[in-house]
Design an enzyme around this catalytic site. Structure first.
Site, PDB file in Angstrom:
ATOM      1  N   LYS A 133       0.848  -1.199   0.000  1.00  0.00           N
ATOM      2  CA  LYS A 133       0.000   0.000   0.000  1.00  0.00           C
ATOM      3  C   LYS A 133       0.879   1.243   0.000  1.00  0.00           C
ATOM      4  O   LYS A 133       1.919   1.275   0.665  1.00  0.00           O
ATOM      5  CB  LYS A 133      -0.905  -0.041   1.240  1.00  0.00           C
ATOM      6  CG  LYS A 133      -1.983   1.034   1.263  1.00  0.00           C
ATOM      7  CD  LYS A 133      -2.892   0.840   2.480  1.00  0.00           C
ATOM      8  CE  LYS A 133      -4.014   1.878   2.538  1.00  0.00           C
ATOM      9  NZ  LYS A 133      -4.913   1.660   3.687  1.00  0.00           N
ATOM     10  N   SER A 155      -9.816   1.540   2.603  1.00  0.00           N
ATOM     11  CA  SER A 155      -8.944   2.330   1.755  1.00  0.00           C
ATOM     12  C   SER A 155      -7.860   1.517   1.047  1.00  0.00           C
ATOM     13  O   SER A 155      -7.272   2.005   0.085  1.00  0.00           O
ATOM     14  CB  SER A 155      -8.276   3.432   2.581  1.00  0.00           C
ATOM     15  OG  SER A 155      -7.435   2.858   3.576  1.00  0.00           O
ATOM     16  N   SER A 207     -10.017  -0.816   6.780  1.00  0.00           N
ATOM     17  CA  SER A 207      -9.399  -0.689   5.459  1.00  0.00           C
ATOM     18  C   SER A 207      -8.640  -1.902   4.946  1.00  0.00           C
ATOM     19  O   SER A 207      -8.246  -1.932   3.790  1.00  0.00           O
ATOM     20  CB  SER A 207      -8.477   0.522   5.418  1.00  0.00           C
ATOM     21  OG  SER A 207      -9.256   1.669   5.261  1.00  0.00           O
TER      22      SER A 207
END
Ligand code: GLN
Length: 478
Positions: A79, A154, A178
């Site tokens: 990420k 996310s 997330s």
């Protein structure tokens, strides 16, 4: 040669690498090919690293030298809010468009030591604020099972990369869901570890009292392998701790005794859950019962305060954490006529709407007249939520709920209604508020082929129970 990426797991890849069925370079090439084919549409990766094959070459040397670790040569996606030294880390924000990390996050250092191959950095909601990956400054990410739907967020880029076979496993971060929710939307296993069990050093802070890094993987075993590789005490994170020996997961609990699974029924009733989700949840419970688990209705009377408490806490911590982006110390700088205008222009132009909304709301709830009424109140109620779990775990081993009220939904559905977007987090945020571990485990698909999942939650520091039950769930699906 063709490698069956769809059915590949870390364990299988490791065996194949060690037996010489394929090399780490060949494996990396297979993923690069897949990325080339699909990333244009899916936008899971913001950047694919130029040196992937070199990294894989290094892994091959290690394998040939007989020094392969289970993770050596395993291609992973990271990420974009986790720092890898010498590479851009932007948190999908214009603020950090050209920011190059000056050090490795602790989790990265650990994975590097094992010989992981980093394929690239994945798209996300800007600074991890959102639940659909529609808040990225670099375009939306699409769901690999239906490109007209969101991948969740996310960590939507990481989940799409795993679910779409654009990597073998990924890291995400989870502040209020997330990791779990995008994993559920994309058909992957997602673990939000116990708060403090994985170092936060080198993950960009969103809400520091809630953030955790964790794995997004294709199955429970892979998630456990990665979790074991990244966890542990770290001198750079004072909230981290060591858990020297996790009770050996899969064998310890499941076989030894019946797992008791608690379902907070009255909380579920408030979730506005889609029929397809609740039906699938009940079917999964039924299968678990048949597998020998005991299902119990439990009361957790304070859970319905979680969402309100979570957002007050998150806004507050966001407003404090985002203060560092002032146009002077990091990232972008927009010149104004004086220092104040520098700040205003930089933050006004380089931060997206959702980030600015949260900074403003957080600054408001922390302001002198409101601090007690909002922030302090939320902190008090957070303790009640934590006690709800503590009490539940006197009666049961695991708490189970759906991960989200619906499967992946169409792109754009919630973008003009932030409150609706926040409501989607109802089942995931209580876990972060309590600091306990939670995991999203796939439980089939809808008629339209969209993944469904169950969320299981274990007591503080008992992440091992999640691997045990997760494995039982996986077996029930097969
Ligand atoms: N959707 C939640 C939020 O917007 C969770 C985000 C996260 O876990 N990073 O705050």
């Amino acid at each position: 040669m063709t490698i069956d990426l769809e059915n590949l797991t870390i364990k299988k890849a490791h065996e194949a690498l060690v037996h010489g069925d394929f090399t780490a370079v060949e494996l990396a090439e297979a993923y690069l090919k897949e990325i080339k084919k699909k990333n244009g549409e899916l936008n899971a990766y913001l950047e694919v690293f130029a040196d992937v094959l070199e990294q894989a070459g290094e892994a091959d040397k290690r394998i040939h030298a007989g020094q392969a670790d289970i993770l050596t040569g395993i291609p992973m996606a990271i990420k974009d809010n986790i720092l890898i030294k010498g590479r851009i880390a932007s948190s999908a924000s214009k603020m950090l468009e050209n920011y190059v990390a000056t050090y490795d996050a602790t989790v990265i250092e650990k994975l590097k030591a094992r010989g992981v191959v980093f394929l690239g950095r994945t798209n996300m909601d800007e600074f991890a604020m959102g639940g659909s990956t529609e808040n990225s400054a670099y375009g939306i990410t699409r769901n690999p099972h239906d490109p007209t739907c969101v991948p969740g967020g996310s960590s939507g880029g990481s989940a799409t990369a795993v679910g779409g076979n654009l990597c073998l496993a990924a890291l995400g971060s989870d502040t209020g869901g997330s990791i779990r929710q995008p994993s559920a939307f994309c058909g992957a296993v997602g673990l939000k570890p116990t708060y403090g069990s994985v170092s936060r050093y080198g993950v960009m802070a969103m809400a520091s009292s809630l953030d955790q890094i964790g794995p997004i993987a294709k199955n429970i075993e892979d998630a456990e392998i990665i979790y074991n590789a990244i966890r542990g005490w770290d001198r750079y994170d004072s909230t981290s701790y060591d858990l020297p020996e996790l009770p050996a997961s899969t064998k310890s609990f499941g076989e030894a005794k019946k797992l008791r699974i608690g379902v907070p029924e009255s909380f579920l009733n408030q979730g506005g859950i889609d029929e397809v989700v609740i039906n699938n949840f009940r079917e999964t419970l039924k299968k678990l019962e048949q597998a020998g688990c005991e299902i119990k209705t439990i009361e957790m009377p304070n859970l319905h305060y979680s969402l309100a408490c979570y957002y007050i806490t998150v806004f507050s911590e966001v407003s404090a954490n985002m203060a560092r982006f002032d146009g002077v110390r990091y990232g972008a700088h927009v010149e104004g006529k004086d220092l104040l205008e520098d700040y205003m222009k930089t933050r006004g132009e380089k931060l997206g709407r959702e980030v600015r909304r949260r900074i403003m709301l957080g600054t408001y709830v922390l302001s002198a007249g409101y601090y007690d009424a909002y922030y302090n109140k939320a902190t008090e109620v957070r303790e009640l939520i934590r006690r709800d779990y503590a009490k539940a775990f006197e009666e049961v081993d695991v708490v189970a709920t759906p991960v989200a009220p619906s499967p992946a939904y169409p792109i754009g559905k919630n973008t003009s209604d932030p409150l609706q977007m926040y409501l989607e987090d109802i089942f995931t945020v209580p876990i972060n508020m309590a600091g306990v571990p939670g995991m999203s485990v796939p439980t089939g698909k809808t008629d339209k082929g969209l993944p469904l999942a169950i969320q299981i939650v274990a007591p503080w520091r008992r992440d091992d129970i999640l691997f045990t039950l997760g494995t039982i769930i996986e077996t029930c699906q097969a």
